[in-house]
Design an enzyme around this catalytic site. Structure first.
Site, PDB file in Angstrom:
ATOM      1  N   TYR A  70       0.824  -1.213   0.000  1.00  0.00           N
ATOM      2  CA  TYR A  70       0.000   0.000   0.000  1.00  0.00           C
ATOM      3  C   TYR A  70       0.853   1.256   0.000  1.00  0.00           C
ATOM      4  CZ  TYR A  70      -4.337  -2.497   0.143  1.00  0.00           C
ATOM      5  OH  TYR A  70      -5.393  -3.294  -0.226  1.00  0.00           O
ATOM      6  N   ARG A 123       1.766   1.789  -3.540  1.00  0.00           N
ATOM      7  CA  ARG A 123       0.596   2.250  -4.302  1.00  0.00           C
ATOM      8  C   ARG A 123       0.255   3.687  -3.936  1.00  0.00           C
ATOM      9  NH1 ARG A 123      -4.036  -1.983  -3.486  1.00  0.00           N
ATOM     10  NH2 ARG A 123      -5.028  -0.994  -5.271  1.00  0.00           N
ATOM     11  N   GLN A 167     -15.441   2.625  -7.161  1.00  0.00           N
ATOM     12  CA  GLN A 167     -14.748   1.465  -6.578  1.00  0.00           C
ATOM     13  C   GLN A 167     -13.278   1.808  -6.340  1.00  0.00           C
ATOM     14  OE1 GLN A 167     -16.012  -2.444  -8.718  1.00  0.00           O
ATOM     15  NE2 GLN A 167     -16.322  -0.801 -10.216  1.00  0.00           N
ATOM     16  N   ASP A 180      -8.047   5.537  -5.257  1.00  0.00           N
ATOM     17  CA  ASP A 180      -6.880   6.350  -5.637  1.00  0.00           C
ATOM     18  C   ASP A 180      -7.044   7.844  -5.407  1.00  0.00           C
ATOM     19  OD1 ASP A 180      -7.819   5.755  -9.117  1.00  0.00           O
ATOM     20  OD2 ASP A 180      -8.494   7.334  -7.773  1.00  0.00           O
ATOM     21  N   HIS A 220     -15.207   1.258  -1.728  1.00  0.00           N
ATOM     22  CA  HIS A 220     -14.125   0.357  -1.307  1.00  0.00           C
ATOM     23  C   HIS A 220     -13.046   1.097  -0.537  1.00  0.00           C
ATOM     24  CE1 HIS A 220     -15.347  -2.711  -4.620  1.00  0.00           C
ATOM     25  NE2 HIS A 220     -16.110  -2.796  -3.559  1.00  0.00           N
ATOM     26  N   CYS A 272      -1.895   1.595  16.842  1.00  0.00           N
ATOM     27  CA  CYS A 272      -2.913   2.588  17.229  1.00  0.00           C
ATOM     28  C   CYS A 272      -2.556   3.229  18.570  1.00  0.00           C
ATOM     29  CB  CYS A 272      -4.283   1.890  17.333  1.00  0.00           C
ATOM     30  SG  CYS A 272      -5.615   2.964  17.896  1.00  0.00           S
ATOM     31  N   CYS A 302      -5.597   2.189  21.154  1.00  0.00           N
ATOM     32  CA  CYS A 302      -5.850   0.839  21.697  1.00  0.00           C
ATOM     33  C   CYS A 302      -4.681  -0.108  21.482  1.00  0.00           C
ATOM     34  CB  CYS A 302      -7.124   0.239  21.072  1.00  0.00           C
ATOM     35  SG  CYS A 302      -6.879  -0.310  19.368  1.00  0.00           S
ATOM     36  N   GLY A 337     -15.334   2.400 -16.999  1.00  0.00           N
ATOM     37  CA  GLY A 337     -14.048   1.771 -16.690  1.00  0.00           C
ATOM     38  C   GLY A 337     -14.084   0.678 -15.660  1.00  0.00           C
ATOM     39  N   SER A 376     -14.737  -3.674 -15.089  1.00  0.00           N
ATOM     40  CA  SER A 376     -14.988  -5.011 -15.656  1.00  0.00           C
ATOM     41  C   SER A 376     -16.228  -5.629 -15.015  1.00  0.00           C
ATOM     42  CB  SER A 376     -13.768  -5.912 -15.402  1.00  0.00           C
ATOM     43  OG  SER A 376     -13.581  -6.055 -13.978  1.00  0.00           O
TER      44      SER A 376
HETATM   45  C1  BV8 Z   1     -17.785  -9.226   0.284  1.00  0.00           C
HETATM   46  C2  BV8 Z   1      -9.964  -2.212  -2.375  1.00  0.00           C
HETATM   47  C3  BV8 Z   1     -19.003 -10.420   1.923  1.00  0.00           C
HETATM   48  C4  BV8 Z   1      -8.701  -2.943  -2.031  1.00  0.00           C
HETATM   49  C5  BV8 Z   1     -11.290  -3.826  -3.666  1.00  0.00           C
HETATM   50  C6  BV8 Z   1     -17.219 -15.652  -6.175  1.00  0.00           C
HETATM   51  C7  BV8 Z   1     -18.260 -15.137  -6.940  1.00  0.00           C
HETATM   52  C8  BV8 Z   1     -18.792 -13.864  -6.682  1.00  0.00           C
HETATM   53  C9  BV8 Z   1     -18.281 -13.086  -5.625  1.00  0.00           C
HETATM   54  C10 BV8 Z   1     -17.255 -13.613  -4.877  1.00  0.00           C
HETATM   55  C11 BV8 Z   1     -16.726 -14.878  -5.137  1.00  0.00           C
HETATM   56  N1  BV8 Z   1     -15.743 -15.091  -4.245  1.00  0.00           N
HETATM   57  C12 BV8 Z   1     -15.639 -14.022  -3.422  1.00  0.00           C
HETATM   58  C13 BV8 Z   1     -16.561 -13.132  -3.795  1.00  0.00           C
HETATM   59  C14 BV8 Z   1     -16.817 -11.824  -3.178  1.00  0.00           C
HETATM   60  C15 BV8 Z   1     -15.748 -10.829  -3.609  1.00  0.00           C
HETATM   61  C16 BV8 Z   1     -15.673 -10.710  -5.109  1.00  0.00           C
HETATM   62  O1  BV8 Z   1     -16.533 -10.096  -5.726  1.00  0.00           O
HETATM   63  N2  BV8 Z   1     -14.610 -11.322  -5.691  1.00  0.00           N
HETATM   64  C17 BV8 Z   1     -14.432 -11.249  -7.127  1.00  0.00           C
HETATM   65  C18 BV8 Z   1     -12.924 -11.222  -7.440  1.00  0.00           C
HETATM   66  C19 BV8 Z   1     -15.075 -12.483  -7.758  1.00  0.00           C
HETATM   67  N3  BV8 Z   1     -16.168  -9.580  -3.031  1.00  0.00           N
HETATM   68  C20 BV8 Z   1     -15.748  -9.248  -1.800  1.00  0.00           C
HETATM   69  O2  BV8 Z   1     -14.965  -9.894  -1.154  1.00  0.00           O
HETATM   70  C21 BV8 Z   1     -16.383  -8.001  -1.219  1.00  0.00           C
HETATM   71  N4  BV8 Z   1     -16.870  -8.287   0.088  1.00  0.00           N
HETATM   72  O3  BV8 Z   1     -18.303  -9.864  -0.599  1.00  0.00           O
HETATM   73  O4  BV8 Z   1     -18.040  -9.424   1.620  1.00  0.00           O
HETATM   74  C22 BV8 Z   1     -19.222 -10.393   3.381  1.00  0.00           C
HETATM   75  C23 BV8 Z   1     -20.466 -10.015   3.853  1.00  0.00           C
HETATM   76  C24 BV8 Z   1     -20.675 -10.026   5.221  1.00  0.00           C
HETATM   77  C25 BV8 Z   1     -19.643 -10.381   6.102  1.00  0.00           C
HETATM   78  C26 BV8 Z   1     -18.383 -10.737   5.610  1.00  0.00           C
HETATM   79  C27 BV8 Z   1     -18.158 -10.746   4.242  1.00  0.00           C
HETATM   80  C28 BV8 Z   1     -15.336  -6.893  -1.082  1.00  0.00           C
HETATM   81  C29 BV8 Z   1     -14.813  -6.518  -2.427  1.00  0.00           C
HETATM   82  C30 BV8 Z   1     -13.917  -5.268  -2.300  1.00  0.00           C
HETATM   83  C31 BV8 Z   1     -12.481  -5.642  -2.544  1.00  0.00           C
HETATM   84  N5  BV8 Z   1     -11.650  -4.437  -2.582  1.00  0.00           N
HETATM   85  N6  BV8 Z   1     -10.526  -2.716  -3.646  1.00  0.00           N
HETATM   86  C32 BV8 Z   1      -7.563  -2.587  -2.944  1.00  0.00           C
HETATM   87  O5  BV8 Z   1      -7.818  -2.246  -4.117  1.00  0.00           O
HETATM   88  O6  BV8 Z   1      -6.403  -2.639  -2.494  1.00  0.00           O
HETATM   89  S1  BV8 Z   1     -11.820  -4.420  -5.137  1.00  0.00           S
HETATM   90  C33 BV8 Z   1     -10.941  -3.724  -6.394  1.00  0.00           C
HETATM   91  O7  BV8 Z   1     -11.036  -4.586  -7.508  1.00  0.00           O
HETATM   92  C34 BV8 Z   1     -11.531  -2.427  -6.887  1.00  0.00           C
HETATM   93  O8  BV8 Z   1     -12.013  -1.619  -5.858  1.00  0.00           O
HETATM   94  C35 BV8 Z   1     -12.607  -2.847  -7.869  1.00  0.00           C
HETATM   95  O9  BV8 Z   1     -13.809  -3.079  -7.216  1.00  0.00           O
HETATM   96  C36 BV8 Z   1     -12.049  -4.151  -8.380  1.00  0.00           C
HETATM   97  C37 BV8 Z   1     -11.401  -3.954  -9.712  1.00  0.00           C
HETATM   98  O10 BV8 Z   1     -12.438  -3.865 -10.621  1.00  0.00           O
HETATM   99  P1  BV8 Z   1     -12.440  -2.703 -11.709  1.00  0.00           P
HETATM  100  O11 BV8 Z   1     -12.408  -1.396 -11.024  1.00  0.00           O
HETATM  101  O12 BV8 Z   1     -13.559  -2.990 -12.608  1.00  0.00           O
HETATM  102  O13 BV8 Z   1     -11.050  -2.864 -12.444  1.00  0.00           O
HETATM  103  P2  BV8 Z   1     -10.602  -3.972 -13.514  1.00  0.00           P
HETATM  104  O14 BV8 Z   1      -9.124  -3.888 -13.631  1.00  0.00           O
HETATM  105  O15 BV8 Z   1     -11.252  -5.282 -13.172  1.00  0.00           O
HETATM  106  O16 BV8 Z   1     -11.281  -3.464 -14.868  1.00  0.00           O
HETATM  107  C38 BV8 Z   1     -10.857  -2.238 -15.431  1.00  0.00           C
HETATM  108  C39 BV8 Z   1     -11.761  -1.995 -16.619  1.00  0.00           C
HETATM  109  O17 BV8 Z   1     -11.407  -0.725 -17.183  1.00  0.00           O
HETATM  110  C40 BV8 Z   1     -11.608  -3.026 -17.721  1.00  0.00           C
HETATM  111  O18 BV8 Z   1     -12.882  -3.479 -18.111  1.00  0.00           O
HETATM  112  C41 BV8 Z   1     -10.931  -2.262 -18.856  1.00  0.00           C
HETATM  113  O19 BV8 Z   1     -11.375  -2.680 -20.131  1.00  0.00           O
HETATM  114  C42 BV8 Z   1     -11.371  -0.851 -18.584  1.00  0.00           C
HETATM  115  N7  BV8 Z   1     -10.469   0.197 -19.059  1.00  0.00           N
HETATM  116  C43 BV8 Z   1      -9.121   0.135 -19.227  1.00  0.00           C
HETATM  117  N8  BV8 Z   1      -8.659   1.347 -19.655  1.00  0.00           N
HETATM  118  C44 BV8 Z   1      -9.748   2.162 -19.735  1.00  0.00           C
HETATM  119  C45 BV8 Z   1     -10.892   1.448 -19.354  1.00  0.00           C
HETATM  120  N9  BV8 Z   1     -12.117   2.002 -19.331  1.00  0.00           N
HETATM  121  C46 BV8 Z   1     -12.231   3.292 -19.707  1.00  0.00           C
HETATM  122  N10 BV8 Z   1     -11.177   4.057 -20.086  1.00  0.00           N
HETATM  123  C47 BV8 Z   1      -9.934   3.522 -20.113  1.00  0.00           C
HETATM  124  N11 BV8 Z   1      -8.890   4.295 -20.486  1.00  0.00           N
END
Ligand code: BV8
Length: 243
Positions: free
Chosen positions: A69, A72, A104, A107, A122, A150, A153, A190, A192
């Site tokens: 982090y 980043r 999401q 940054d 997020h 902390c 605590c 932007g 997926s």
């Molecule tokens: C939860 C912070 C429950 C941290 C992030 C199986 C099936 C379904 C779901 C799950 C599963 N297994 C686990 C899960 C749940 C999981 C999940 O969804 N996993 C995914 C991988 C399958 N979700 C979680 O864990 C969430 N919590 O479910 O908790 C719970 C409930 C009660 C009690 C306990 C637990 C928490 C999810 C949050 C995770 N944290 N970020 C950090 O980043 O350090 S997620 C992180 O990844 C981002 O925040 C964002 O959400 C994600 C990335 O996605 P995108 O932003 O879409 O980025 P990506 O690279 O994928 O795509 C970029 C796109 O841009 C592309 O399409 C590309 O074509 C396009 N692009 C490129 N250039 C451009 C462009 N577009 C426009 N212009 C351009 N120039």
């Protein structure tokens, strides 16, 4: 860059809407130099975000997670908001109360571009909180804090982000879902649309009858449901349809 008829039609719809939700993912920051999660160069030291951005990884090796982090934070702090971020801040100034940005991204680029009506579902990489009591030093830090214990605590400080497997703040995601259920237009920029529950947002908007506008060079599961889909960079499309 000149607008196509589709850009002009989508812009007219944006300008006629009284309630707009914008949902952004890492793609809007790609042009600012911040690697996306799933694009090439999106991994760090051969780790996947899903392996490092977890409480298990933090418990196992907090220093490695903080190192990730810290790197980043520094990389993000050196990037600047792009034309896409700025176009959305301009749209917010025009629409006012009927506008909400749900991001999401962690940054901080939307805030730096001037967006204020924003839900960071997020979290924000630059904020630090305590794993135990939830308190933190406040403010935005661009490197690893000098002490990761902390003062209140004694528990470990962590980045104020939602890790995989952690629940989102119910108030924050609830407000985002409520806005999606009431909006007339949803712009999806932007993303997926793979991470849940965030990726449910466009589904809620579709159910509510909103017009969907997607901007993404790659198709997603939303593309076929979008009234307008611009398979181009956010920095090109957003100034034409929203800026
Ligand atoms: C939860 C912070 C429950 C941290 C992030 C199986 C099936 C379904 C779901 C799950 C599963 N297994 C686990 C899960 C749940 C999981 C999940 O969804 N996993 C995914 C991988 C399958 N979700 C979680 O864990 C969430 N919590 O479910 O908790 C719970 C409930 C009660 C009690 C306990 C637990 C928490 C999810 C949050 C995770 N944290 N970020 C950090 O980043 O350090 S997620 C992180 O990844 C981002 O925040 C964002 O959400 C994600 C990335 O996605 P995108 O932003 O879409 O980025 P990506 O690279 O994928 O795509 C970029 C796109 O841009 C592309 O399409 C590309 O074509 C396009 N692009 C490129 N250039 C451009 C462009 N577009 C426009 N212009 C351009 N120039």
């Amino acid at each position: 860059m000149d607008a196509t008829p589709d850009h002009r039609e989508a812009r007219a719809r944006v300008e006629s809407a009284e309630s707009i939700v914008v949902f952004t993912g890492a793609g809007i920051s790609a042009e600012s130099g911040i690697p996306t999660y799933r694009g090439e160069g999106g991994v760090w030291r051969q780790y996947r975000a899903e392996d490092l951005a977890t409480m298990d990884a933090f418990r196992r090796d907090p220093d490695l997670v903080w190192e990730w982090y810290g790197e980043r934070r520094q990389a993000m702090a050196e990037c600047d908001p792009g034309p896409g971020h700025r176009a959305l801040a301009a749209l917010e100034r025009r629409v006012g109360d009927g506008f909400l940005l749900v991001t999401q991204n962690i940054d901080n680029l939307h805030r730096r571009a001037g967006s204020e009506r924003i839900l960071e579902i997020h979290g924000n990489a630059f904020r630090t909180v305590c794993s135990g009591c939830g308190r933190g030093p406040g403010g935005y830090e661009t490197s690893v804090p000098s002490t990761t214990t902390c003062v209140h605590c004694g528990d470990r400080l962590r980045p104020d982000v939602v890790w995989f497997g952690e629940p989102l703040d119910p108030t924050v995601i609830g407000a985002a879902f409520q806005a999606a259920a009431e909006c007339q237009v949803l712009l999806c920029i932007g993303s997926s649309l793979l991470v849940r529950p965030a990726a449910s947002l466009p589904e809620i908007a579709i159910e509510a009858g909103a017009d969907i506008i997607e901007v993404n060079p790659e198709p997603t599961w939303l593309t076929a449901r979008a009234r307008w889909s611009f398979q181009e960079q956010a920095g090109r499309a957003l100034p034409l349809i929203a800026g």
